[in-house]
Design a protein around this motif. Structure first.
Motif, PDB file in Angstrom:
ATOM      1  N   GLN A 140     -25.595  20.268 -11.780  1.00 54.92           N
ATOM      2  CA  GLN A 140     -26.071  19.999 -10.430  1.00 54.92           C
ATOM      3  C   GLN A 140     -26.458  21.272  -9.674  1.00 54.92           C
ATOM      4  O   GLN A 140     -26.632  21.246  -8.453  1.00 54.92           O
ATOM      5  N   ALA A 141     -26.624  22.383 -10.404  1.00 54.71           N
ATOM      6  CA  ALA A 141     -27.064  23.618  -9.750  1.00 54.71           C
ATOM      7  C   ALA A 141     -28.462  23.427  -9.170  1.00 54.71           C
ATOM      8  O   ALA A 141     -29.350  22.889  -9.833  1.00 54.71           O
ATOM      9  N   PHE A 142     -28.662  23.867  -7.938  1.00 54.94           N
ATOM     10  CA  PHE A 142     -29.956  23.743  -7.268  1.00 54.94           C
ATOM     11  C   PHE A 142     -31.021  24.501  -8.063  1.00 54.94           C
ATOM     12  O   PHE A 142     -30.751  25.575  -8.589  1.00 54.94           O
ATOM     13  N   PRO A 143     -32.238  23.959  -8.219  1.00 53.57           N
ATOM     14  CA  PRO A 143     -32.832  22.780  -7.560  1.00 53.57           C
ATOM     15  C   PRO A 143     -32.668  21.477  -8.329  1.00 53.57           C
ATOM     16  O   PRO A 143     -33.304  20.483  -7.981  1.00 53.57           O
ATOM     17  N   ASN A 144     -31.839  21.476  -9.371  1.00 55.02           N
ATOM     18  CA  ASN A 144     -31.586  20.225 -10.094  1.00 55.02           C
ATOM     19  C   ASN A 144     -30.529  19.378  -9.414  1.00 55.02           C
ATOM     20  O   ASN A 144     -30.313  18.224  -9.781  1.00 55.02           O
ATOM     21  N   GLY A 145     -29.878  19.928  -8.426  1.00 52.31           N
ATOM     22  CA  GLY A 145     -28.848  19.237  -7.674  1.00 52.31           C
ATOM     23  C   GLY A 145     -28.566  20.015  -6.409  1.00 52.31           C
ATOM     24  O   GLY A 145     -29.337  20.908  -6.028  1.00 52.31           O
ATOM     25  N   LEU A 146     -27.447  19.734  -5.772  1.00 54.06           N
ATOM     26  CA  LEU A 146     -27.143  20.344  -4.484  1.00 54.06           C
ATOM     27  C   LEU A 146     -26.059  21.409  -4.563  1.00 54.06           C
ATOM     28  O   LEU A 146     -25.594  21.898  -3.533  1.00 54.06           O
ATOM     29  N   GLU A 147     -25.661  21.780  -5.778  1.00 54.19           N
ATOM     30  CA  GLU A 147     -24.678  22.851  -5.920  1.00 54.19           C
ATOM     31  C   GLU A 147     -25.369  24.208  -5.895  1.00 54.19           C
ATOM     32  O   GLU A 147     -26.599  24.305  -5.991  1.00 54.19           O
ATOM     33  N   SER A 148     -24.583  25.256  -5.776  1.00 53.38           N
ATOM     34  CA  SER A 148     -25.133  26.609  -5.652  1.00 53.38           C
ATOM     35  C   SER A 148     -26.039  26.956  -6.831  1.00 53.38           C
ATOM     36  O   SER A 148     -25.718  26.646  -7.984  1.00 53.38           O
ATOM     37  N   PRO A 149     -27.172  27.626  -6.571  1.00 56.02           N
ATOM     38  CA  PRO A 149     -28.049  28.060  -7.656  1.00 56.02           C
ATOM     39  C   PRO A 149     -27.546  29.313  -8.364  1.00 56.02           C
ATOM     40  O   PRO A 149     -28.168  29.766  -9.327  1.00 56.02           O
ATOM     41  N   ILE A 150     -26.442  29.878  -7.862  1.00 58.41           N
ATOM     42  CA  ILE A 150     -25.866  31.086  -8.448  1.00 58.41           C
ATOM     43  C   ILE A 150     -24.443  30.778  -8.895  1.00 58.41           C
ATOM     44  O   ILE A 150     -23.650  30.209  -8.130  1.00 58.41           O
ATOM     45  N   GLY A 151     -24.124  31.130 -10.125  1.00 61.13           N
ATOM     46  CA  GLY A 151     -22.772  30.876 -10.609  1.00 61.13           C
ATOM     47  C   GLY A 151     -22.592  31.277 -12.057  1.00 61.13           C
ATOM     48  O   GLY A 151     -23.468  31.893 -12.670  1.00 61.13           O
ATOM     49  N   ASN A 210     -36.083  29.970 -14.265  1.00 62.11           N
ATOM     50  CA  ASN A 210     -36.211  28.594 -13.759  1.00 62.11           C
ATOM     51  C   ASN A 210     -35.409  27.579 -14.562  1.00 62.11           C
ATOM     52  O   ASN A 210     -35.532  26.376 -14.325  1.00 62.11           O
ATOM     53  N   SER A 211     -34.609  28.043 -15.503  1.00 55.62           N
ATOM     54  CA  SER A 211     -33.825  27.091 -16.295  1.00 55.62           C
ATOM     55  C   SER A 211     -32.565  26.693 -15.552  1.00 55.62           C
ATOM     56  O   SER A 211     -32.142  27.341 -14.588  1.00 55.62           O
ATOM     57  N   ASN A 212     -31.948  25.628 -16.015  1.00 56.94           N
ATOM     58  CA  ASN A 212     -30.649  25.188 -15.524  1.00 56.94           C
ATOM     59  C   ASN A 212     -29.621  25.520 -16.594  1.00 56.94           C
ATOM     60  O   ASN A 212     -29.894  25.343 -17.793  1.00 56.94           O
ATOM     61  N   PRO A 213     -28.432  25.999 -16.216  1.00 58.97           N
ATOM     62  CA  PRO A 213     -27.451  26.384 -17.240  1.00 58.97           C
ATOM     63  C   PRO A 213     -27.034  25.237 -18.146  1.00 58.97           C
ATOM     64  O   PRO A 213     -26.637  25.458 -19.298  1.00 58.97           O
ATOM     65  N   GLY A 214     -27.138  24.006 -17.650  1.00 59.08           N
ATOM     66  CA  GLY A 214     -26.779  22.865 -18.484  1.00 59.08           C
ATOM     67  C   GLY A 214     -27.675  22.676 -19.683  1.00 59.08           C
ATOM     68  O   GLY A 214     -27.303  21.990 -20.650  1.00 59.08           O
ATOM     69  N   MET A 215     -28.854  23.295 -19.665  1.00 64.72           N
ATOM     70  CA  MET A 215     -29.763  23.183 -20.801  1.00 64.72           C
ATOM     71  C   MET A 215     -29.222  23.892 -22.045  1.00 64.72           C
ATOM     72  O   MET A 215     -29.681  23.615 -23.160  1.00 64.72           O
ATOM     73  N   GLN A 261     -33.734  14.572 -16.021  1.00 71.68           N
ATOM     74  CA  GLN A 261     -34.727  13.756 -15.319  1.00 71.68           C
ATOM     75  C   GLN A 261     -34.129  12.924 -14.193  1.00 71.68           C
ATOM     76  O   GLN A 261     -34.853  12.168 -13.533  1.00 71.68           O
ATOM     77  N   GLU A 262     -32.838  13.074 -13.909  1.00 73.00           N
ATOM     78  CA  GLU A 262     -32.240  12.392 -12.764  1.00 73.00           C
ATOM     79  C   GLU A 262     -32.661  13.031 -11.441  1.00 73.00           C
ATOM     80  O   GLU A 262     -32.445  12.456 -10.382  1.00 73.00           O
ATOM     81  N   SER A 263     -33.242  14.253 -11.495  1.00 79.53           N
ATOM     82  CA  SER A 263     -33.786  14.870 -10.290  1.00 79.53           C
ATOM     83  C   SER A 263     -35.291  15.035 -10.459  1.00 79.53           C
ATOM     84  O   SER A 263     -35.803  15.050 -11.580  1.00 79.53           O
ATOM     85  N   VAL A 264     -35.997  15.189  -9.351  1.00 78.12           N
ATOM     86  CA  VAL A 264     -37.448  15.356  -9.412  1.00 78.12           C
ATOM     87  C   VAL A 264     -37.806  16.647 -10.137  1.00 78.12           C
ATOM     88  O   VAL A 264     -38.679  16.673 -11.016  1.00 78.12           O
ATOM     89  N   PHE A 265     -37.101  17.734  -9.782  1.00 80.24           N
ATOM     90  CA  PHE A 265     -37.380  19.009 -10.431  1.00 80.24           C
ATOM     91  C   PHE A 265     -37.062  18.927 -11.920  1.00 80.24           C
ATOM     92  O   PHE A 265     -37.815  19.429 -12.762  1.00 80.24           O
ATOM     93  N   GLY A 266     -35.955  18.285 -12.256  1.00 82.68           N
ATOM     94  CA  GLY A 266     -35.593  18.123 -13.649  1.00 82.68           C
ATOM     95  C   GLY A 266     -36.577  17.278 -14.424  1.00 82.68           C
ATOM     96  O   GLY A 266     -36.814  17.516 -15.620  1.00 82.68           O
ATOM     97  N   TYR A 323     -25.897  32.490 -14.124  1.00 84.23           N
ATOM     98  CA  TYR A 323     -27.218  32.024 -13.735  1.00 84.23           C
ATOM     99  C   TYR A 323     -27.479  32.296 -12.260  1.00 84.23           C
ATOM    100  O   TYR A 323     -26.564  32.326 -11.441  1.00 84.23           O
ATOM    101  N   ASP A 324     -28.760  32.523 -11.939  1.00 87.79           N
ATOM    102  CA  ASP A 324     -29.175  32.619 -10.537  1.00 87.79           C
ATOM    103  C   ASP A 324     -30.591  32.085 -10.352  1.00 87.79           C
ATOM    104  O   ASP A 324     -31.271  32.450  -9.399  1.00 87.79           O
ATOM    105  N   TYR A 325     -31.026  31.232 -11.274  1.00 87.73           N
ATOM    106  CA  TYR A 325     -32.336  30.581 -11.276  1.00 87.73           C
ATOM    107  C   TYR A 325     -33.433  31.510 -11.792  1.00 87.73           C
ATOM    108  O   TYR A 325     -34.291  31.101 -12.567  1.00 87.73           O
ATOM    109  N   ILE A 326     -33.403  32.814 -11.417  1.00 87.06           N
ATOM    110  CA  ILE A 326     -34.407  33.766 -11.890  1.00 87.06           C
ATOM    111  C   ILE A 326     -33.996  34.326 -13.258  1.00 87.06           C
ATOM    112  O   ILE A 326     -34.820  34.437 -14.172  1.00 87.06           O
ATOM    113  N   ASN A 327     -32.735  34.709 -13.400  1.00 83.48           N
ATOM    114  CA  ASN A 327     -32.152  35.047 -14.702  1.00 83.48           C
ATOM    115  C   ASN A 327     -32.904  36.142 -15.453  1.00 83.48           C
ATOM    116  O   ASN A 327     -33.031  36.093 -16.677  1.00 83.48           O
TER     117      ASN A 327
END
Length: 335
Positions: free
Chosen positions: A85-96, A121-126, A60-65, A145-149
């Protein structure tokens, strides 16, 4: 034929007693009291400390989160989500690819590989808590992860990252990953991607690396884009009674579990589990212990874990966690 011989035939994974003991410190089968659940027995922290460079923060530290946080709580989650911090939860790459491994891996002969892909649409930190639990039980875990997964190229990124680390003399994982005990896992869209990988990789593994073998698949509430008749490795489908996104009675049974004819397969429908329970706390996700048991059985041949899946008196159908539990003919034949 012994259980391990059958398992080698089904998965083409060469396990030895030395590797089992060195990698996981597992013991012979222990007596399990009637009524004991897999959750009570295996939902714990294993003997291995966890090493990773991954850092998480409250989603919840980001709007999307914050939106994600509200949605999962509307579906009944208890604990707050964690994100990187992977995008869109942050500014790091959405792929990794995030990598976790036993901090004491230098003392192990090697460790099996679990490639786990999260939901769309998940974040790997979840999945940080699940990854840490699996590592504590002796696995190297990659979270691609690549956001679509949603497709097999995502777990392929996880395999490639592990292979590079295994061949890099500067890496703590150098020659420490047993690619012959690779498991694909995933949740939701990532579960579908894991099933796709479990279909494709056994056919091309030798061309990628002679050491690469797929031991099995852990499909948690998987998406529909996978077909059971194409899967040739042991597969556990974990569903949730309260899951209205991926209902147990839908495609997970229609053309995934029900059509898995070429390899052992199990399906377990947990009471009180929703689609987002896998990103809740480990105690709140009531199948987390069963996932650990399956992984220990599959990768280490652990006899205590085996009792929940194998033999005429297998324990999972008597586990009060589950509304229904089934296995196919190939799993019935294991002994």
């Amino acid at each position: 034929m012994s259980f391990r011989a059958r398992l080698r035939t089904a998965t083409a994974v060469a396990l030895t007693a030395v590797a089992v003991c060195a990698s996981a410190g597992t013991a012979d089968a222990e007596d399990i009291a009637p009524g004991t659940t897999a959750q009570s027995l295996f939902n714990n922290t294993g003997p291995h400390p966890v090493a990773t460079t991954v850092r998480t923060n409250p989603c919840q530290e980001s709007v999307f989160g914050m939106v994600q946080h509200v949605v999962v709580h509307l579906f009944g989650n208890r604990d707050d989500l964690t994100c990187t911090q992977a995008f869109p939860n942050g500014l790091e790459s959405p792929i990794g690819v995030n990598t976790y491994y036993p901090a004491d891996i230098a003392d192990l002969t090697n460790a099996p590989l679990l490639v786990f892909t999260g939901g769309i649409n998940s974040n790997p930190g979840m999945y940080d808590a699940l990854a840490r639990q699996w590592v504590s039980h002796g696995f190297v875990v990659t979270l691609p992860y690549d956001y679509i997964n949603s497709l097999a190229y995502v777990p392929a990124l996880g395999v490639a990252t592990a292979m590079v680390a295994n061949q890099d003399p500067k890496s703590p994982l150098y020659n420490k990953i047993d690619l012959g005990r690779t498991v694909f896992g995933g949740h939701s869209a990532g579960g579908q991607a894991a099933l796709q990988a479990g279909t494709l990789f056994p056919r091309v593994a030798a061309a990628i690396d002679p050491a690469l073998r797929v031991a099995g698949v852990l499909a948690i509430e998987p998406g529909p884009l996978a077909v059971g008749s194409l899967i040739g490795v042991p597969t556990l489908f974990l569903t949730g009674y309260n899951d209205f996104v991926v209902p147990d009675f839908a495609w997970v049974r229609w053309w995934q579990y029900n059509l898995t004819f070429a390899a052992p397969a199990w399906i377990a429908n947990a009471r009180g589990v929703s689609h987002f329970s896998p990103v809740d706390g480990l105690d709140a996700y009531l199948s987390s212990g069963t996932a650990v048991a399956y992984l220990r059985y599959l990768a280490f041949g652990e006899e205590t874990a085996e009792q929940f899946f194998v033999g005429p008196n297998w324990l999972l159908p008597h586990d009060k966690t589950y509304f229904s539990v089934h296995r196919n003919a190939q799993a019935d034949a294991l002994s």
